[in-house]
Every structure is written in C-alpha cells, then in structure tokens.
Motif scaffolding. Structure first.
Motif, PDB file in Angstrom:
ATOM      1  N   LEU A  82     -63.720 -93.223 -79.303  1.00 13.18           N
ATOM      2  CA  LEU A  82     -62.955 -92.049 -79.710  1.00 13.18           C
ATOM      3  C   LEU A  82     -63.442 -91.492 -81.036  1.00 13.18           C
ATOM      4  N   LEU A  83     -63.424 -92.317 -82.079  1.00 15.81           N
ATOM      5  CA  LEU A  83     -63.673 -91.815 -83.429  1.00 15.81           C
ATOM      6  C   LEU A  83     -65.130 -91.444 -83.686  1.00 15.81           C
ATOM      7  N   GLU A  84     -66.061 -91.971 -82.895  1.00 18.06           N
ATOM      8  CA  GLU A  84     -67.454 -91.552 -83.022  1.00 18.06           C
ATOM      9  C   GLU A  84     -67.658 -90.113 -82.537  1.00 18.06           C
ATOM     10  N   ASN A  85     -66.710 -89.626 -81.748  1.00 18.68           N
ATOM     11  CA  ASN A  85     -66.954 -88.375 -81.029  1.00 18.68           C
ATOM     12  C   ASN A  85     -65.917 -87.290 -81.275  1.00 18.68           C
ATOM     13  N   ILE A  86     -65.081 -87.457 -82.312  1.00 11.40           N
ATOM     14  CA  ILE A  86     -64.126 -86.413 -82.672  1.00 11.40           C
ATOM     15  C   ILE A  86     -64.133 -86.214 -84.186  1.00 11.40           C
ATOM     16  N   ARG A  87     -63.500 -85.142 -84.606  1.00  9.31           N
ATOM     17  CA  ARG A  87     -63.311 -84.891 -86.039  1.00  9.31           C
ATOM     18  C   ARG A  87     -61.822 -84.725 -86.287  1.00  9.31           C
ATOM     19  N   CYS A  88     -61.323 -85.433 -87.285  1.00  4.30           N
ATOM     20  CA  CYS A  88     -59.906 -85.331 -87.608  1.00  4.30           C
ATOM     21  C   CYS A  88     -59.677 -85.647 -89.084  1.00  4.30           C
ATOM     22  N   ASN A  89     -58.560 -85.164 -89.599  1.00  4.19           N
ATOM     23  CA  ASN A  89     -58.207 -85.410 -90.997  1.00  4.19           C
ATOM     24  C   ASN A  89     -57.342 -86.650 -91.174  1.00  4.19           C
ATOM     25  N   ARG A  90     -56.552 -86.972 -90.135  1.00  6.49           N
ATOM     26  CA  ARG A  90     -55.719 -88.181 -90.170  1.00  6.49           C
ATOM     27  C   ARG A  90     -55.751 -88.848 -88.807  1.00  6.49           C
ATOM     28  N   TYR A  91     -55.678 -90.167 -88.833  1.00  7.45           N
ATOM     29  CA  TYR A  91     -55.710 -90.945 -87.595  1.00  7.45           C
ATOM     30  C   TYR A  91     -54.521 -91.896 -87.583  1.00  7.45           C
ATOM     31  N   ILE A  92     -53.663 -91.756 -86.573  1.00  9.88           N
ATOM     32  CA  ILE A  92     -52.496 -92.628 -86.406  1.00  9.88           C
ATOM     33  C   ILE A  92     -52.719 -93.477 -85.166  1.00  9.88           C
ATOM     34  N   GLN A  93     -52.754 -94.778 -85.345  1.00  9.84           N
ATOM     35  CA  GLN A  93     -53.009 -95.689 -84.225  1.00  9.84           C
ATOM     36  C   GLN A  93     -51.746 -96.449 -83.842  1.00  9.84           C
ATOM     37  N   MET A  94     -51.452 -96.476 -82.551  1.00 10.63           N
ATOM     38  CA  MET A  94     -50.351 -97.297 -82.054  1.00 10.63           C
ATOM     39  C   MET A  94     -50.821 -98.745 -81.989  1.00 10.63           C
ATOM     40  N   SER A  95     -50.469 -99.502 -83.021  1.00 14.53           N
ATOM     41  CA  SER A  95     -50.854-100.904 -83.082  1.00 14.53           C
ATOM     42  C   SER A  95     -49.706-101.758 -82.545  1.00 14.53           C
ATOM     43  N   SER A  96     -49.497-102.935 -83.096  1.00 15.73           N
ATOM     44  CA  SER A  96     -48.487-103.847 -82.568  1.00 15.73           C
ATOM     45  C   SER A  96     -48.181-104.934 -83.587  1.00 15.73           C
ATOM     46  N   VAL A 151     -49.341 -98.136 -86.845  1.00 16.87           N
ATOM     47  CA  VAL A 151     -47.914 -98.309 -86.587  1.00 16.87           C
ATOM     48  C   VAL A 151     -47.709 -99.576 -85.764  1.00 16.87           C
ATOM     49  N   ARG A 152     -46.973-100.517 -86.332  1.00 22.23           N
ATOM     50  CA  ARG A 152     -46.780-101.827 -85.691  1.00 22.23           C
ATOM     51  C   ARG A 152     -45.352-101.965 -85.198  1.00 22.23           C
ATOM     52  N   TYR A 153     -45.191-101.981 -83.879  1.00 21.93           N
ATOM     53  CA  TYR A 153     -43.898-102.213 -83.243  1.00 21.93           C
ATOM     54  C   TYR A 153     -43.890-103.577 -82.574  1.00 21.93           C
ATOM     55  N   PRO A 154     -42.707-104.201 -82.465  1.00 30.34           N
ATOM     56  CA  PRO A 154     -42.567-105.359 -81.584  1.00 30.34           C
ATOM     57  C   PRO A 154     -42.365-104.842 -80.158  1.00 30.34           C
ATOM     58  N   VAL A 155     -41.578-105.506 -79.348  1.00 26.09           N
ATOM     59  CA  VAL A 155     -41.338-105.074 -77.969  1.00 26.09           C
ATOM     60  C   VAL A 155     -40.530-103.777 -77.963  1.00 26.09           C
ATOM     61  N   VAL A 156     -40.990-102.794 -77.183  1.00 27.60           N
ATOM     62  CA  VAL A 156     -40.274-101.525 -77.010  1.00 27.60           C
ATOM     63  C   VAL A 156     -39.460-101.595 -75.723  1.00 27.60           C
ATOM     64  N   ILE A 157     -38.197-101.207 -75.813  1.00 26.57           N
ATOM     65  CA  ILE A 157     -37.288-101.262 -74.662  1.00 26.57           C
ATOM     66  C   ILE A 157     -36.667 -99.887 -74.446  1.00 26.57           C
ATOM     67  N   GLY A 158     -36.517 -99.515 -73.185  1.00 18.14           N
ATOM     68  CA  GLY A 158     -35.859 -98.245 -72.891  1.00 18.14           C
ATOM     69  C   GLY A 158     -35.729 -98.016 -71.404  1.00 18.14           C
ATOM     70  N   LYS A 159     -35.031 -96.963 -71.047  1.00 19.01           N
ATOM     71  CA  LYS A 159     -34.758 -96.669 -69.640  1.00 19.01           C
ATOM     72  C   LYS A 159     -36.018 -96.304 -68.866  1.00 19.01           C
ATOM     73  N   ASN A 160     -37.056 -95.866 -69.565  1.00 25.49           N
ATOM     74  CA  ASN A 160     -38.301 -95.474 -68.907  1.00 25.49           C
ATOM     75  C   ASN A 160     -39.380 -96.553 -68.986  1.00 25.49           C
ATOM     76  N   ASP A 161     -38.993 -97.756 -69.368  1.00 24.51           N
ATOM     77  CA  ASP A 161     -39.949 -98.857 -69.486  1.00 24.51           C
ATOM     78  C   ASP A 161     -40.471 -99.232 -68.101  1.00 24.51           C
ATOM     79  N   TYR A 162     -41.720 -98.931 -67.867  1.00 21.64           N
ATOM     80  CA  TYR A 162     -42.319 -99.193 -66.548  1.00 21.64           C
ATOM     81  C   TYR A 162     -42.718-100.654 -66.346  1.00 21.64           C
ATOM     82  N   THR A 163     -42.622-101.485 -67.395  1.00 16.43           N
ATOM     83  CA  THR A 163     -43.017-102.889 -67.251  1.00 16.43           C
ATOM     84  C   THR A 163     -41.987-103.706 -66.486  1.00 16.43           C
ATOM     85  N   GLY A 164     -40.718-103.289 -66.518  1.00 17.88           N
ATOM     86  CA  GLY A 164     -39.666-104.019 -65.805  1.00 17.88           C
ATOM     87  C   GLY A 164     -39.297-105.346 -66.423  1.00 17.88           C
ATOM     88  N   ARG A 165     -39.682-105.557 -67.684  1.00 19.49           N
ATOM     89  CA  ARG A 165     -39.443-106.869 -68.290  1.00 19.49           C
ATOM     90  C   ARG A 165     -37.968-107.157 -68.517  1.00 19.49           C
TER      91      ARG A 165
END
Length: 283
Positions: A82-96, A151-165
């Motif tokens: 991704l980053l080799e092939n785009i130009r941006c001023n800020r980068y926000i990564q969904m980490s964990s 951005v570091r989140y633990p487990v995400v839970i919600g009505k649209n959670d497709y994992t079914g956990r």
C-alpha cells in the motif's frame, strides 16, 4: 479532507465511514469488491487487491490523500504494497491489542514499542499478533511516526459481527453442547462496534501520533457472560475439557488497557456494562 479507506464495508467499518461522511469529508473506499458498497454514491469506490502493489498503483494513480485509513493491515507486506504506491499526509492503521506480549490490568501503549521491533518482511500468517506487530513496524519504513496512528482495540463486539464468536456461547448453552474454557474468571476488555467506528472517525479530525488504545471501561469475564445467558435461557452451561473451544478463551488473567491517551485527546469511552449484555440476545 480527501480520505482513502482501505476496507471499511463491513462490521465497524460501516459506522466509521458514515461518521466520516457526516463530518463533511470526501471519502474513497478501496476494496476487493467481495462485499459490495453499502454507501452507494456517497463514496468513490475503487476495486483493487491491496496485497498487490501493482494493483494498488494502477487503481489509485497519482492522487494524494490527506488521510489514509488502513483497516486490513495484517502483515508487513500488506503495508508495503500500500504505502509504496500511494501518497498521503497521514496514515491511520487498524492495529490490535494483540501486539502486547504480557497480560495485566491497564496495559499502556508503550508496552509495545513499534520503532524498536525488528522488521521482517512477511505475508499474512497464522500468527495474528506478530502479523499486527510487523504491520505497525513496516509503516515506519515509509512514514514518520509523527504522521502515523496505530489504533489498538481488543475484541470488537456488535450486532454486525460476522465472526459469530459471541453467538457461540448462546448456542452452546441453549443447545446444551459442551464447551471447553480454561479459565472462567479471566476477563478482558471489549469495545462496541459503533464506538470502534466512531473513535476511528474521531481521530481523523483530532490527530494523534503513534499508538493509541481504545476500549470500553471495565472488563467482563467468560463466567459473567455465561451466567447472564444461563439466567436468560434457564439452561446450565455444559463445561468439558472435551468440548468445543470457546472463542474468547485464552486469557490467563484479567487484562485491560489504559485509554488515557485517547481521553486526553477528548474522547470518552463507554462503560462495558452499559452495552455488552444487550449483545446477548437469548430467545
């Protein structure tokens, strides 16, 4: 601002994109096209293979984005393509929060130092935690850390959670199917899908550099989840070492994450008790 979102058409990506749109930004989503576009003409939709650098370059061209949100960074090579092939001023990564090596209460962001982690160029592997560590580290080969947010989140839970956990616990108990849980009392933090999306949109307009934890206040143990389902269903959980492995098992002790950095930015996370039991819909 011109915002590029890589991923974002499922789960907490949906409230994230909707909030960014509501805040008046121009949004482009880039996906493989597997799950359609729930936002219609409100966004520009680009089809590309994020893991293929040529596909990224051909799809995004020479346009420069104010912010890139990368929701599908699972390895160092993911980030490089991704980053080799785009130009941006800020980068926000969904980490964990899986990047942290130790379990204890109120884990601080500096307990995993992205800069000092040894970089290994690798594709996606079964080692989710190390893949996320490498994804963070790879970003610093292309962007200064002052322009990166992990951005570091633990487990995400919600009505649209497709994992079914979460549904696993309801189905196992209601159908009296044995399940295996190593430590009932070990609990951890969670975050609701709407808040997970909202916080990502919040940091688009409230810049923060480096790593930032995000989760609801408090922790919930599997014992508490099971007890609630038992009360609502009138059935007793069947626990057995030969049962099906519970998806939220694995914590050896109570674990939570310090969110003071996000709070200093002005964001206040909810109390976990205010929403988590609403997710346990027992018929």
């Amino acid at each position: 601002m011109d915002i590029l979102i890589v991923g974002g058409t499922r789960f907490f990506g949906i409230p994230m994109v909707n909030r960014i749109l509501a805040n008046g930004h121009n949004v482009t989503i880039a996906t493989r096209g597997s799950h359609g576009n729930p936002f219609g003409e409100k966004v520009n939709h680009i089809i590309m293979d994020k893991t293929n650098g040529k596909s990224v370059k051909n799809s995004l061209g020479a346009k420069e984005y104010d912010v890139v949100i990368d929701k599908v960074a699972y390895s160092s090579n993911d980030v490089r393509s991704l980053l080799e092939n785009i130009r941006c001023n800020r980068y926000i990564q969904m980490s964990s929060c899986a990047v942290y090596f130790d379990e204890h209460l109120l884990i601080d962001e500096d307990e995993f130092d992205t800069k000092s982690h040894k970089l290994i160029w690798l594709d996606r592997t079964n080692d989710y935690a190390e893949g996320k560590r490498q994804a963070e580290r790879a970003a610093l080969e292309f962007m200064d850390i002052s322009k990166c947010t992990f951005v570091r989140y633990p487990v995400v839970i919600g009505k649209n959670d497709y994992t079914g956990r979460l549904k696993f616990y309801i189905e196992q108990i209601c159908n009296q199917i044995p399940m295996r849980i190593d430590n009932l009392n070990a609990g951890t933090s969670y975050i609701n899908e709407s808040e997970a999306g909202e916080f990502l949109s919040y940091i688009v307009d409230n810049s923060i550099s480096g790593a930032v934890n995000g989760c609801s206040k408090g922790i919930i143990s599997q014992k508490e989840i099971i007890a609630y389902i038992e009360r609502k269903s009138g059935k007793k959980a069947v626990l057995s070492q030969n049962g099906n492995s519970a998806p939220y098992d694995g914590n050896k002790m109570k674990t939570s994450f310090n969110c003071k950095k996000a709070e200093h930015l002005g964001y206040n996370f909810s109390d976990i008790s205010s929403w988590i039991f609403e997710m346990l819909n027992v018929d």
